[in-house]
Enzyme design. Structure first.
Site, PDB file in Angstrom:
ATOM      1  N   ASP A 507      63.368  28.123  48.585  1.00 54.67           N
ATOM      2  CA  ASP A 507      62.784  29.418  48.918  1.00 54.67           C
ATOM      3  C   ASP A 507      62.646  30.192  47.607  1.00 54.67           C
ATOM      4  O   ASP A 507      63.592  30.280  46.825  1.00 54.67           O
ATOM      5  CB  ASP A 507      63.694  30.155  49.899  1.00 54.67           C
ATOM      6  CG  ASP A 507      63.057  31.425  50.444  1.00 54.67           C
ATOM      7  OD1 ASP A 507      62.537  32.229  49.648  1.00 54.67           O
ATOM      8  OD2 ASP A 507      63.090  31.623  51.668  1.00 54.67           O
ATOM      9  N   MET A 508      61.476  30.750  47.373  1.00 55.41           N
ATOM     10  CA  MET A 508      61.240  31.436  46.092  1.00 55.41           C
ATOM     11  C   MET A 508      62.237  32.559  45.857  1.00 55.41           C
ATOM     12  O   MET A 508      62.545  32.894  44.703  1.00 55.41           O
ATOM     13  CB  MET A 508      59.799  31.974  46.057  1.00 55.41           C
ATOM     14  CG  MET A 508      59.523  33.135  46.989  1.00 55.41           C
ATOM     15  SD  MET A 508      57.836  33.765  46.843  1.00 55.41           S
ATOM     16  CE  MET A 508      56.910  32.435  47.597  1.00 55.41           C
ATOM     17  N   GLU A 536      49.773  33.243  46.447  1.00 53.81           N
ATOM     18  CA  GLU A 536      48.724  33.536  47.434  1.00 53.81           C
ATOM     19  C   GLU A 536      49.408  33.805  48.780  1.00 53.81           C
ATOM     20  O   GLU A 536      49.261  33.060  49.747  1.00 53.81           O
ATOM     21  CB  GLU A 536      47.695  32.408  47.548  1.00 53.81           C
ATOM     22  CG  GLU A 536      48.246  31.020  47.785  1.00 53.81           C
ATOM     23  CD  GLU A 536      47.126  30.016  48.020  1.00 53.81           C
ATOM     24  OE1 GLU A 536      46.039  30.413  48.487  1.00 53.81           O
ATOM     25  OE2 GLU A 536      47.334  28.828  47.734  1.00 53.81           O
ATOM     26  N   GLU A 545      51.874  39.213  55.948  1.00 50.91           N
ATOM     27  CA  GLU A 545      52.613  37.953  55.877  1.00 50.91           C
ATOM     28  C   GLU A 545      53.767  38.055  54.882  1.00 50.91           C
ATOM     29  O   GLU A 545      54.235  37.054  54.338  1.00 50.91           O
ATOM     30  CB  GLU A 545      51.657  36.811  55.517  1.00 50.91           C
ATOM     31  CG  GLU A 545      50.643  36.533  56.609  1.00 50.91           C
ATOM     32  CD  GLU A 545      49.758  35.326  56.327  1.00 50.91           C
ATOM     33  OE1 GLU A 545      50.054  34.583  55.376  1.00 50.91           O
ATOM     34  OE2 GLU A 545      48.759  35.144  57.048  1.00 50.91           O
TER      35      GLU A 545
END
Length: 797
Positions: A507-508, A536, A545
């Site tokens: 997970d970033m 993006e 999102e």
């Protein structure tokens, strides 16, 4: 090996023909259904279908006789003085069922190509309760019989005036009843676009035939008084009342195209309505230089616009021939030609009809349609007004097909590549410092670049291409939490990118940062910073999102002060819209989804109308809020600086919004926008859009000129200028549970909140309508309830 498009001629790679025109014929003087012979001759004229009256003059006379007998019986049994009133409990007459003398319509091989037409004398809005009752009963009998015969649609002539609210409501209630009578057919209300003189129904109403001549004269005088005052939106108001009473039932209407088209605001209003037929009469056509029928350029443009719909309307030509007499002659002639052996001279003189000149013109018009544009592929057309639930990119792992669909948009990735290219080129021009150990102590320029949320790697490919174009070496990391996409990225690195990419599965928000290679080729002893972070994560509303939340977790790795994020900012935009088709669809979804009207839906808005006008200070599209990256000094960074550890993703019991710890409160937003609406109308919800600045040039261009921003936009009035033909994002739609009606010269006040409790993000919205009643006095005329998507919130974990 042939490609898929070779095997499938319907592939988007092949130019698709425009929809064919389906053309029907209606004769207002026709009182009997077509015979088999009549229908065949109609087809010889080029028509695809035809109307048929459900009942005939015998039924008409029977209804009038029943009324007279009821009145006579009432007068004979009741002696009234001038002060007495009729007993309201006396029963109205009951219309007996149809007989074979009342109708010539029936099941036949071509019944699917028959458009049933209800009797135009039926007066559902009559002020006489007996006439209204008989009319309602007559309509129910006709609709029930047409439904039994197997016709697909029944046309009911609409109210003839819009000023009498009582009559319109009475009409609407009678139409609602037909839905229970006929369970399969479409009920089509035949209304004009506006009350243009000459489009009136000529058949006398039952009230005119039965009531006192003085009442009929008074009604005619009233109509004459209002004839010079045309209310352009009056017919639409009548339609809105009917469909509202019918609870937006999935039924359709036909509109008569006038000789002179009205203002564009009314045209777009009708375009948003569910349409099945466009009706064109003799006054709509005009003779061209050769004397043949034609349509004005404005009419042609309107028709071409309607033919862009996923379900294109059909055309109904009325009173342009052939007449019943000519059909009778043609049937007789055809019978003679098949029974005898006529000579060539006799055959030539036979009155068989040829293709109608009106049909020839409509076929010509069909061939004049422009080919599909890049945004009108078969696939994209199928998405018109189709509801899609927003993605949950943090809690769900996307499928490969979803990634593939997003990757099919070259416009977006061309813009991303251009932003990366300009950033890398200017880095070299401006001699900015970098985070690479190889660039330290005067070493060659090298950038540390990270693509976070890499998916299947399209941005990785574009970042490498931008580096090659700019001549700036990079060390590139691709971070992705989806374990399945991670496998694909590893394969891409081995087969496409030549091992130039460091693929990280995490997970970033949990990533520890890049560990670059030093000048000696060995890994550094500790993570370093990121010069360019590329993502993006944008949704249809920009932030829906959770791009802000994702970037909050990784932006701590961006080098200060020179590091940058691509995109660097994005803005959310709103506009109130009328979309009756989507509202009706949501009503069908509601029984299975209690949150249907609380969900922000991703949808390619198409058959809709922007109800607000562009005026100074109140544009049609207005900015709700903005996010800018990177953000320095967030609450999370402050926590880590003080306590020396990562801040937990949720903190309970604080005094921040929704009783949270406030970790994500800096990403909450609120807006209050005012939109001006000149004509009266109805709002079904809010259309949401976004714009993003990927990169702002920092160096001057040639001759000191300022370089353009690298932007992308889905705003309807900006997309062609900033990102033409981009298809990656559809708009977002915030629905209203109850449509909000507003009068002329109203202002719609839109208030929206972006809410969070550190574990999820949701939206709340309300729309209020105000109108000015004086120079300084404004009153509220309507309001929606407060909507909340909390139950379908976007999860942060």
């Amino acid at each position: 090996m042939p490609s898929d498009s070779y095997l499938n001629p319907a592939s988007d790679d092949f130019p698709q023909p425009r929809p064919a025109f389906w053309i029907g014929q209606h004769d207002t003087a026709r009182v009997e259904a077509l015979t088999d012979g009549h229908y065949h001759q109609m087809q010889n004229c080029g028509y695809d279908f035809a109307t048929a009256p459900i009942t005939n003059t015998h039924f008409h006379q029977r209804v009038k006789a029943l009324y007279h007998s009821h009145v006579s019986a009432l007068q004979a049994s009741t002696t009234l003085t001038s002060k007495q009133k009729t007993n309201p409990s006396l029963p109205d007459p009951v219309l007996p069922t149809l007989t074979d003398e009342d109708t010539s319509l029936g099941p036949c091989p071509y019944i699917g190509n028959v458009l049933a037409y209800s009797s135009p004398w039926i007066d559902l809005g009559s002020s006489d309760p007996v006439v209204a009752s008989l009319s309602r009963q007559a309509l129910n009998l006709e609709v029930a019989f047409a439904n039994w015969c197997g016709v697909r649609s029944v046309v009911v002539p609409g109210p003839r005036a819009d000023e009498d609210a009582r009559a319109v409501a009475q009409f609407a209630r009678a139409i609602l009843e037909t839905f229970d009578v006929a369970t399969r057919v479409n009920i089509i209300i035949h209304l004009p676009m506006y009350r243009e003189p000459g489009l009136e129904e000529k058949t006398p109403l039952l009230s005119t035939e039965l009531l006192d001549s003085r009442e009929a004269a008074a009604a005619g005088q009233k109509a004459a008084q209002t004839e010079d005052e045309i209310d352009l939106f009056g017919a639409w108001d009548t339609w809105h009342t009917i469909r509202s009473v019918c609870n937006y039932a999935t039924r359709l209407y036909a509109g008569k195209l006038p000789k002179r088209l009205p203002e564009m605001e009314l045209q777009t209003r009708w375009f948003a309505e569910p349409l099945h037929y466009l009706t064109l009469g003799p006054t709509t056509f005009q003779a061209n230089k050769s004397g043949n029928p034609s349509l004005s350029r404005h009419h042609q443009d309107l028709i071409f616009t309607y033919m862009r719909l996923k379900t294109a309307p059909w055309f109904l030509l009325y009173d342009v021939g052939p007449t019943t007499a000519s059909l009778d002659a043609a049937v007789a002639s055809a019978s003679a030609l098949t029974s005898d052996f006529p000579s060539l001279a006799d055959a030539k003189s036979s009155p068989l009809p040829g293709v109608s000149p009106y049909i020839m013109y409509m076929n010509y018009l069909q061939r004049q349609q422009e080919p599909y544009s890049q945004l009108e592929t078969e696939t994209l057309t199928s998405f018109q007004d189709w509801l899609q639930s927003p993605l949950q990119p943090l809690s769900d792992n996307l499928e490969s097909a979803t990634y593939e669909m997003f990757e099919g948009d070259p416009v977006k990735y061309n813009l991303y590549e251009e932003a990366c290219y300009q950033a890398m080129s200017e880095w070299k021009t401006l001699n900015k410092p970098t985070s690479s150990p190889r660039s330290a102590n005067g070493g060659p320029l090298e950038l540390i670049v990270t693509v976070a949320g890499a998916g299947r790697g399209p941005l990785v490919t574009r970042a490498l291409r931008a580096a090659d174009r700019s001549g700036v070496p990079v060390q590139l990391w691709a971070v992705e939490k989806n374990q399945n996409a991670y496998v694909y990225l590893l394969r891409q690195n081995a087969t496409v990118w030549g091992g130039r990419v460091n693929v990280i599965k995490t997970d970033m928000r949990d990533w520890a940062g890049p560990v670059p290679l030093t000048a000696s080729g060995s890994p550094a002893s500790a993570p370093t910073k990121v010069d360019i972070l590329i993502t993006e994560l944008l949704g249809s509303f920009g932030d829906n999102e959770l791009s802000p939340e994702c970037l909050d977790g990784i932006q701590r790795h961006i080098a200060r002060p020179h590091g940058l994020s691509i995109p660097e900012s994005y803005t959310a935009w709103l506009s109130p819209i009328a979309t009756p088709k989507i509202h009706a669809n949501l009503k069908t979804v509601l029984p299975n989804d209690a949150n249907a009207f609380e969900t922000p839906w991703v949808v390619r808005l198409f058959q809709m109308d922007f109800v607000a006008q562009k005026v100074p200070g109140k544009p049609r599209f207005q900015q709700a809020w903005e996010f800018v990256h990177p953000v320095w000094g967030s609450l999370q960074e402050q926590w880590e600086e003080i306590k020396g550890e990562r801040m937990p993703r949720t903190l309970n019991g604080g005094g921040a919004m929704n009783n949270s710890g406030g970790l994500n409160e800096h990403n909450a937003r609120q807006c209050h926008l005012t939109f001006y609406c000149r004509p009266r109308g109805v709002c079904h919800g809010l259309g949401g859009y976004f714009e993003s600045t990927l990169y702002t040039p920092q160096a001057e261009g040639s001759e000191g000129a300022k370089k353009d921003l690298v932007e992308l936009s889905i705003l309807p009035d900006q997309i062609d200028r900033k990102s033409r033909d981009m298809v990656s994002w559809f708009p977002i739609f915030f629905p209203l549970k109850q449509p909000l009606y507003f009068p002329q010269d109203s202002e719609l006040e839109v208030t929206m909140w972006r809410q969070t409790d550190d574990s999820r993000v949701w939206y709340e919205w309300i729309v209020e309508a105000y109108t000015w009643v004086g120079a300084k006095t404004r009153v509220k005329v309507g309001s929606s309830e407060l909507h909340s998507s909390k139950k379908v919130a976007c999860l942060m974990q």
